[in-house]
Design a protein around this motif. Structure first.
Motif, PDB file in Angstrom:
ATOM      1  N   PRO A  14       0.817  -1.225   0.000  1.00  0.00           N
ATOM      2  CA  PRO A  14       0.000   0.000   0.000  1.00  0.00           C
ATOM      3  C   PRO A  14       0.841   1.261   0.000  1.00  0.00           C
ATOM      4  O   PRO A  14       0.363   2.310  -0.402  1.00  0.00           O
ATOM      5  CB  PRO A  14      -0.811  -0.147   1.298  1.00  0.00           C
ATOM      6  CG  PRO A  14      -0.950  -1.618   1.465  1.00  0.00           C
ATOM      7  CD  PRO A  14       0.360  -2.187   1.013  1.00  0.00           C
ATOM      8  N   ILE A  18      -1.354   0.648  -4.799  1.00  0.00           N
ATOM      9  CA  ILE A  18      -2.343  -0.393  -4.590  1.00  0.00           C
ATOM     10  C   ILE A  18      -2.383  -1.260  -5.836  1.00  0.00           C
ATOM     11  O   ILE A  18      -2.663  -0.772  -6.928  1.00  0.00           O
ATOM     12  CB  ILE A  18      -3.735   0.225  -4.321  1.00  0.00           C
ATOM     13  CG1 ILE A  18      -3.666   1.166  -3.119  1.00  0.00           C
ATOM     14  CG2 ILE A  18      -4.767  -0.867  -4.095  1.00  0.00           C
ATOM     15  CD1 ILE A  18      -3.191   0.496  -1.858  1.00  0.00           C
ATOM     16  N   GLN A 201      -7.709  -1.359   0.300  1.00  0.00           N
ATOM     17  CA  GLN A 201      -7.439  -0.094   0.978  1.00  0.00           C
ATOM     18  C   GLN A 201      -8.225   0.041   2.288  1.00  0.00           C
ATOM     19  O   GLN A 201      -8.298   1.123   2.857  1.00  0.00           O
ATOM     20  CB  GLN A 201      -7.822   1.079   0.058  1.00  0.00           C
ATOM     21  CG  GLN A 201      -7.075   1.050  -1.271  1.00  0.00           C
ATOM     22  CD  GLN A 201      -7.507   2.189  -2.175  1.00  0.00           C
ATOM     23  OE1 GLN A 201      -7.125   3.335  -1.951  1.00  0.00           O
ATOM     24  NE2 GLN A 201      -8.313   1.888  -3.170  1.00  0.00           N
ATOM     25  N   GLN A 225      -9.783   5.229  -8.561  1.00  0.00           N
ATOM     26  CA  GLN A 225      -8.582   5.547  -7.779  1.00  0.00           C
ATOM     27  C   GLN A 225      -8.786   6.854  -7.005  1.00  0.00           C
ATOM     28  O   GLN A 225      -8.450   6.955  -5.822  1.00  0.00           O
ATOM     29  CB  GLN A 225      -7.371   5.689  -8.707  1.00  0.00           C
ATOM     30  CG  GLN A 225      -6.859   4.365  -9.261  1.00  0.00           C
ATOM     31  CD  GLN A 225      -5.739   4.576 -10.266  1.00  0.00           C
ATOM     32  OE1 GLN A 225      -5.762   5.518 -11.044  1.00  0.00           O
ATOM     33  NE2 GLN A 225      -4.751   3.704 -10.226  1.00  0.00           N
ATOM     34  N   GLY A 228     -11.141   6.358  -4.155  1.00  0.00           N
ATOM     35  CA  GLY A 228     -10.478   5.706  -3.031  1.00  0.00           C
ATOM     36  C   GLY A 228      -9.650   6.686  -2.222  1.00  0.00           C
ATOM     37  O   GLY A 228      -9.666   6.667  -0.979  1.00  0.00           O
ATOM     38  N   LYS A 232     -10.404   7.618   1.685  1.00  0.00           N
ATOM     39  CA  LYS A 232      -9.375   7.339   2.697  1.00  0.00           C
ATOM     40  C   LYS A 232      -9.036   8.581   3.512  1.00  0.00           C
ATOM     41  O   LYS A 232      -8.577   8.499   4.648  1.00  0.00           O
ATOM     42  CB  LYS A 232      -8.098   6.790   2.033  1.00  0.00           C
ATOM     43  CG  LYS A 232      -8.185   5.298   1.721  1.00  0.00           C
ATOM     44  CD  LYS A 232      -6.890   4.784   1.109  1.00  0.00           C
ATOM     45  CE  LYS A 232      -5.793   4.721   2.149  1.00  0.00           C
ATOM     46  NZ  LYS A 232      -5.944   3.551   3.038  1.00  0.00           N
ATOM     47  N   GLY A 300       2.230   6.419  -4.934  1.00  0.00           N
ATOM     48  CA  GLY A 300       1.301   5.349  -5.301  1.00  0.00           C
ATOM     49  C   GLY A 300       1.309   5.098  -6.783  1.00  0.00           C
ATOM     50  O   GLY A 300       2.296   5.330  -7.477  1.00  0.00           O
TER      51      GLY A 300
END
Length: 860
Positions: A14, A18, A201, A225, A228, A232, A300
């Motif tokens: 992570p 991801i 995630q 993406q 997410g 988060k 990422g």
């Protein structure tokens, strides 16, 4: 050397991105790559690149990953990029491809193909991935790739990643079942894949919320993406929700990604958006400290390291976002980035990129130094690219660099803009001769007068004025005052279709021209470090050969070869060898013909000889067509003739060879179409010899297609043009074709050509044909029953090394043999295979399955 494979075994966590296993996609790609060609077409944000990348790494395929950009529409830039990608898995092959150069000629294309056909592990899968294929528009590059993809490699699959349908003809692949297509529908996340991605995630969505989100995004990976990232960071679905998906996507990048990284990294990433590719070594040089690289790697999946490119990759939308914020950098900071990028490109032989970055850094002195290293015989694409940069450069570029004036006018010359070049040169000369003279102005005047001399040399084809020698005298005068000695490609003479740049039928004009050339050569060779040395003898060799004076032609040929070798005038030597080849064919001398072909082949090992593949390609095709072995010409000759960017002075010679090919194939309409195509101002029709040869070829085509009246009319025109200088050999070299036509003309009462001349040509053409057949019999087609067992293990090993592009000295080194042993082994395998030279041996080796089927042989 065994190929090197680069595979990363670092797990993706992570922290580094991801990563979702997608068995469905893997299965699709696994089936797709069983085909020679795969297209992956979808809009931005669908995970095209990441999907293919993950797949090839998971399967541990050997992969050449070519990241394309708009600059790759310049063939020179494309080739540099292609070589860099190949170097990541096979450095020696990359060196060989660099020596070959962008495959503009059939010879270069064949050498390029043979380099990939002969691999140590021919059955191990290799992937060639072309990313962002939609950016390619240049026909020359696309034409090469179409031909490259069409070769039936045993172990290579080509994958084209594109936002739109690739701009090449894929119909032949599709109809034969050799192509697979991956589309947007295939790439979208399924609803379950979306849920699995969020689970990685630690994001859990209610069933209805998940359905709503999937409905809004339709499985678009990039949107998921961003969703997410937003979730988060603590935003609930209502805050993010369906309406948020319709907001400007850059808002998501700003709030969900960019605001969470350090100010230093923000500035660093914006500075990186100034450059097109992100090689790891260059990024290390640009980083203020190594911590920036480490922090960048934590972003990422938007930025990741690519083991195949040895570079970092950035998502298109993030790059666009960064580009929009380049105003945060000062001009000084931008120029610093461009300068470092240019210096790195120079060190890594990426000249086209280096020039672009030097221009942006306003480092024009360094830019001029790089441009000076380019050969004189540039393609139109490269010449126009360089000229545009010099036009845009500020005045101080010229006041600080004497070479800038010379390069600017030379590029105009290369592009065939002779009138403009002449006018500009006279302006520069006028300006410098009417100001206080200095070493700087002496250099400018020396170069400009020499350039003006070359313009006059070309223009005399039309003007019939031969005072160009006066300009070369002035150039030599200023050269002596300058104290500057020239080096590099500028010191090599390039020739056109014929050595004799002469267009008049008047005898007095020819005498004036030859006198001017013989006067010119000493001045040019002295002031330009050997340039043109031997050209005067070559012109006399050409003229006396076409007159049929074979003994004198041979004498002048040897003089030209001797002089050219002394001053490294490789193109003059090559052209002289071409006439020596023709002389010995006319004598039926197979042994010397064979030796001349070997001598021409050996020139391919001279890296300083920039045009070696082009001239070898044309001469070898002329030879095989002449002896009736058209099947031994390179495969791509069968296609339609297209000029490939070099000036018509060079390619008009190739055009005439193509006409001879169509004639040999009985494709008379194609031959006539090419002969009557829109004339170029400096094409073969402007040379006296070319004009005559074109009419002769037309006459033969008309005769062979049954149009006897038109054939005799064309023959009459050729005769009238050739008569003042008695250029009979141009007719005699047509052999039986001209003999049969002469017989028809003799039976035609209205033909204006004297009977005694027609009878002489018919008789001498018959003799020539018999001598030609004596040579031709030694070059019969390959015997398909030749067995690999006929070659010893050492001969097989040496053949393998030859196919890898190694020189005799390199083979001796590699095999722990003496150079003489290598030479003897090569002679032996040539004899057993019936090969003329290296290319012929490789061709035969491939034809009988020897090279494809063997790993690197061992010599015990």
């Amino acid at each position: 050397m065994q190929e090197q494979f680069f595979h990363s075994n670092v797990p993706i966590t992570p922290d580094t991105g991801i990563y979702l296993e997608r068995p469905r996609m893997y299965q699709l790609l696994e089936q797709a790559v069983q085909n020679p060609l795969v297209t992956v077409v979808a809009g931005t944000g669908y995970g095209k690149t990441h999907g293919v990348y993950s797949f090839v790494r998971n399967k541990q395929y050997r992969t050449v990953w070519i990241q394309l950009s708009k600059r790759d529409n310049n063939p020179e830039h494309f080739w540099e990029n292609f070589i860099q990608a190949v170097a990541n898995i096979h450095k020696e092959r990359a060196v060989h491809l660099e020596e070959i150069g962008f495959p503009e000629t059939n010879r270069q294309f064949d050498l390029c193909i043979s380099s990939f056909q002969n691999t140590p592990n021919p059955h191990k899968k290799c992937m060639f991935v072309y990313d962002d294929f939609h950016l390619l528009q240049e026909k020359m590059v696309l034409s090469f790739l179409e031909r490259f993809f069409a070769i039936p490699f045993l172990n290579i699959t080509f994958v084209l990643i594109s936002r739109t349908k690739p701009p090449i003809n894929t119909l032949n692949f599709f109809t034969r079942g050799f192509m697979a297509q991956i589309t947007e529908a295939d790439l979208r996340f399924s609803c379950q894949e979306m849920l699995d991605y969020f689970q990685l995630q630690d994001i859990t969505l209610p069933v209805q919320a998940a359905e709503d989100l999937y409905h809004d995004t339709e499985g678009w990976i990039f949107a998921l993406q961003l969703a997410g990232l937003s979730l988060k960071q603590g935003n609930n679905l209502d805050d993010y929700g369906r309406s948020s998906m319709r907001l400007d996507i850059f808002t998501f990048i700003e709030e969900g990604l960019f605001s969470s990284i350090s100010k230093d990294l923000q500035k660093y990433l914006i500075s990186l958006s100034l450059i097109e590719h992100w090689p790891a070594a260059l990024l290390n040089e640009l980083a203020m400290n190594q911590n920036l690289i480490q922090e960048m790697e934590q972003i990422g999946s938007f930025i990741r390291y690519d083991v195949y490119l040895n570079a970092y990759r950035i998502h298109h939308l993030l790059l666009e976002y960064l580009t929009r914020h380049q105003q945060r950098l000062t001009e000084e900071e931008k120029q610093g980035v461009y300068l470092k990028a240019a210096q790195w490109c120079v060190a890594n032989n990426l000249k086209m990129d280096a020039i672009s970055y030097y221009e942006k850094a306003r480092a024009y002195t360094e830019l001029i130094q790089v441009v000076y290293t380019f050969p004189m015989a540039l393609s139109d694409y490269v010449a126009e690219f360089l000229l545009r940069i010099l036009v845009r450069s500020p005045p101080e570029t010229y006041t600080q660099n004497a070479t800038a004036y010379i390069l600017y006018t030379r590029l105009l010359f290369t592009l065939g803009r002779f009138e403009e070049c002449d006018q500009k040169l006279r302006e520069i000369i006028h300006d410098f001769e009417f100001q206080p003279l200095s070493q700087f102005s002496y250099r400018v005047l020396a170069g400009c007068y020499n350039n003006l001399g070359f313009v006059g040399l070309i223009s005399c084809l039309y003007t019939h004025h031969y005072d160009f020698v006066d300009y070369f005298k002035k150039g030599h005068y200023y050269y002596q005052l300058s104290g500057h000695e020239l080096h590099g490609p500028v010191t090599s003479m390039s020739l056109g279709s014929y050595a004799c740049w002469f267009g008049s039928t008047e005898k007095s004009d020819l005498e004036s021209y030859i006198h001017a050339i013989s006067t010119m050569v000493p001045y040019v060779s002295a002031s330009m470090n050997g340039c043109s040395y031997g050209m005067d003898d070559l012109i006399l060799a050409e003229l006396t050969y076409f007159k049929g004076d074979i003994p004198n032609a041979e004498r002048f040929v040897y003089q030209a070869i001797y002089k050219a070798q002394n001053r490294k005038q490789y193109e003059i030597e090559s052209r002289a060898l071409f006439y020596l080849l023709r002389i010995n064919i006319s004598r039926g001398n197979f042994k010397t013909t064979h030796e001349v072909l070997k001598r021409l082949d050996s020139q391919l090992e001279i890296q300083e000889y920039v045009n070696r593949y082009l001239l070898w390609d044309i001469i070898s095709r002329w030879f095989y067509i002449q002896i009736g072995q058209t099947d031994r010409t390179v495969r791509s000759l069968t296609g339609d003739f297209k000029e490939r960017g070099l000036h018509s002075l060079i390619y008009s010679m190739e055009m005439l060879v193509q006409v001879k090919y169509y004639l040999a194939q009985k494709n008379y309409s194609q031959a006539l179409n090419l002969l009557h195509a829109k004339a170029s101002k400096y094409g073969p029709e402007c040379f006296l010899f070319g004009k005559i040869e074109m009419h002769i070829l037309e006459a033969v085509c008309r005769h062979r297609s049954g149009a006897q009246v038109a054939a005799i009319r064309a023959l009459e025109t050729a005769y009238r043009l050739a008569l003042p200088h008695s250029l009979d050999m141009l007719f005699i070299e047509q052999g039986m074709n001209i003999g049969l036509l002469a017989s028809v003309a003799l039976k035609t009462s209205w033909c204006s050509i004297p009977r005694d001349w027609l009878e002489k040509i018919r008789r001498q053409a018959s003799v020539y044909w018999k001598q030609l057949m004596i040579v031709a019999v030694h070059y019969q087609p390959v015997n398909p029953d030749i067995s690999p067992e006929a070659l010893s293990s050492r001969e097989q090993a040496v053949l393998f090394s030859l196919s890898q592009g190694l020189t005799r000295e390199q083979i001796a080194d590699d095999r722990a043999l003496s150079v003489n042993t290598v030479k003897n082994t090569i002679s032996s395998l040539y004899r057993k295979l019936g090969a003329v030279n290296r290319a012929d041996a490789i061709r035969i080796g491939i034809a009988i399955g020897l090279l494809q089927d063997m790993d690197e042989p061992k010599v015990y």
